[in-house]
Design an enzyme around this catalytic site. Structure first.
Site, PDB file in Angstrom:
ATOM      1  CG  ASP A 209      -1.917   1.079   1.280  1.00 55.39           C
ATOM      2  OD1 ASP A 209      -2.763   1.127   0.364  1.00 55.39           O
ATOM      3  OD2 ASP A 209      -1.871   1.891   2.222  1.00 55.39           O
ATOM      4  CD  GLU A 272      -2.354   2.286  -3.442  1.00 48.33           C
ATOM      5  OE1 GLU A 272      -3.505   2.668  -3.721  1.00 48.33           O
ATOM      6  OE2 GLU A 272      -1.911   2.271  -2.283  1.00 48.33           O
TER       7      GLU A 272
END
Length: 545
Positions: A209, A272
């Site tokens: 993330d 990401e």
């Protein structure tokens, strides 16, 4: 281009994102869980073309969490949230996936924890606590205001004042998500150990993330204003994220993270990331000092900020060309058309009611590129955003920007009241009865059947699995390219973005339509170096007679 070594399974894989809360509920509480995922694994891949045929699944966060941001506020990196099951259930899920040849990726959140994580509870207990420096604390300015002008991604200042200790702590997202201090070696070591914990349990990799935020400018200076921002735009775009996003120190940290993955052969790191094609490429590192195996390219969803990427051939061609020109030769791009943070493809491209027609062509685009494609649950049946009444809205981001509930609604397995998802009240409302898996399962012309044929055909054609991408061409309506290996038939991919029929010029003289959005055209021979595409249609053409 030769086939990749066995440890690089991810180069040929088709991956599927499962949002666990919304995939399958096994106990009637309205929340999807790990046991539910186990029960649906044969849908994902049972080893035959009756199934979707995916090679890996990525689970959005399953760790213990107060759920302020639905799992992206982690309170324990080495456990499973009770809503989803137990560590034993996770072990069984891993085993059942591996039995079917499915790899499992978890969602690692290294930038921040929950404010209920034991580390943060210790850190905020006093300025002298040994874990104080595990997070980013700063004194107020002389007037009592925050240390700098940084804004949270969800809106408002990126700082919250702690009355007990008289300092502000940094949170790039919600105030319940304090940022870890990755400049503290103890923090980095502790976080890397959480990776090892899961690798020892058999996890095949991680989607990481917002990895571009884990290191900020050490002096935390103000960000400059964005000269293109206008009132009415989202607040977070009012400044340029110069000092807290893709800061150069991040890339060395990514290389250190990669070394932990390399301790466990065959594991994959998928980041990401956000930025220009050149910024995305930097996350891959170099041959001598590798970074991520894969870095998401979201440019088919949005190229800048919150601007939706139009479904237009010149735009698609530019995105493909930029990725091919910048991603280092030892790796490959990683594309997605949907995810849990963005409006679904069908909704984004439904201005004329033909979003699902475009979705059919988009499937052939995504699976025909040189890339590791990620499919978001429900994408394969054409799920669209669902209007959520105010009293049912869940997403905390709805208070700050735009809520993400519409693209997170439960998977539509059938047309029963519980949609085959639950016997209880779902955590988010369902969409209309259609689309659903049951209605498309036996229909050879359905979107689900098209996805199945595309994924299984991709396995059969070496050019699509590991071929180079060449001959990128087209015009204002059509984009085409070829996938090539030295020893196998080339495959041309042709996408028509216009609402009229269009001829696509092929990079070879003759071939056979192996796959088309109009199934009746499959198997047809083409000659003269061109193929006719239906409106908003697409085709894969295999070279040769």
């Amino acid at each position: 281009m030769a086939a990749p070594p066995p440890g690089d399974w991810w180069r040929e894989a088709v991956c599927y994102q499962v949002y666990p809360r919304s995939f399958q509920d096994s106990n009637g509480d309205g929340i999807g869980d790990l046991e539910g995922i186990i029960r649906r694994l044969d849908y994902l891949n049972d080893g035959t073309p009756r199934s979707l045929g995916v090679d890996a699944i990525w689970l959005s966060p399953t760790f213990p969490s107060p759920m302020a941001d639905f799992g992206y506020d982690v309170s324990d990196y080495c456990g499973v949230h009770p809503d989803f099951g137990t560590l034993e259930t996770m072990d069984r899920l891993i085993a059942e996936c591996h039995r079917r040849g499915i790899r499992v990726l978890l969602d690692w959140v290294p930038n921040h924890t929950s404010d209920r994580h034991p580390w943060f509870l210790a850190s905020r207990s006093s300025r002298s606590n040994p874990k104080r420096d595990w997070y980013i604390w700063r004194d107020p300015k002389p007037d009592g205001s925050p240390p700098n002008n940084w804004r949270s991604v969800f809106g408002g200042p990126a700082w919250t004042f702690d009355e007990a200790t008289g300092q502000y702590y940094l949170h790039s997202f919600l105030k319940e998500q304090p940022d870890l201090n990755w400049r503290n070696p103890e923090v980095e070591a502790a976080m890397l150990d959480t990776l090892r914990f899961w690798f020892e349990r058999g996890i095949d990799g991680f989607r990481i993330d917002v990895i571009g935020r884990i290191l900020k400018h050490p002096d935390l200076p103000d960000n400059p204003p964005n000269p293109d921002w206008r009132p009415g735009d989202r607040e977070r775009f009012s400044q340029l994220w110069v000092h807290n996003h893709n800061y150069p120190d991040v890339f060395a940290a990514v290389q250190r993270i990669r070394r932990v993955f390399d301790e466990y052969p065959g594991r994959v790191a998928v980041g990401e990331v956000f930025g220009t094609p050149e910024e995305i490429a930097r996350f891959y590192g170099t041959q001598e000092a590798p970074g991520l195996h894969l870095a998401f390219n979201f440019h088919f969803i949005h190229e800048q900020g919150h601007v939706i990427t139009p479904w237009e051939a010149p735009v698609l061609r530019r995105i493909i060309a930029n990725a091919e020109a910048t991603v280092p030769p030892f790796s490959q791009p990683c594309f997605a058309l949907n995810n849990h943070d963005r409006s679904r493809f069908v909704t984004r491209h439904n201005h004329d009611g033909r979003g699902r027609d475009r979705a059919r062509a988009a499937a052939l685009l995504l699976l025909g590129l040189r890339n590791t494609p990620f499919i978001y649950y429900g994408e394969e049946i054409g799920m669209a955003d669902v209007d959520i009444p105010p009293e049912r809205q869940q997403d905390p981001a709805r208070f700050h920007s735009i809520g993400r509930d519409p693209e997170r609604t439960p998977m539509q397995w059938d047309a029963t009241p519980g949609r085959g998802f639950t016997t209880g009240e779902p955590w988010l409302p369902f969409g209309p009865l259609s689309p659903n898996v049951a209605e498309q399962d036996g229909d050879p012309d359905s979107l689900l059947s098209l996805y199945r044929r595309a994924i299984w055909l991709r396995k059969e054609l070496p050019a699509l699995r590991h071929g180079s991408l060449a001959d990128l061409a087209g015009d204002g309506r059509v984009v085409t390219w070829a996938r090539r290996t030295p020893d196998d038939p080339a495959v041309a991919v042709a996408i028509n973005t216009s609402t009229d029929a269009a001829a696509a010029v092929l990079p070879f003289e003759a071939g056979r339509v192996a796959l088309c959005t109009d199934r009746s055209r499959e198997g047809a021979q083409v000659s003269g170096g061109a193929v006719e595409l239906p409106p908003l249609g697409a085709a894969w053409v295999v070279a040769g007679l």
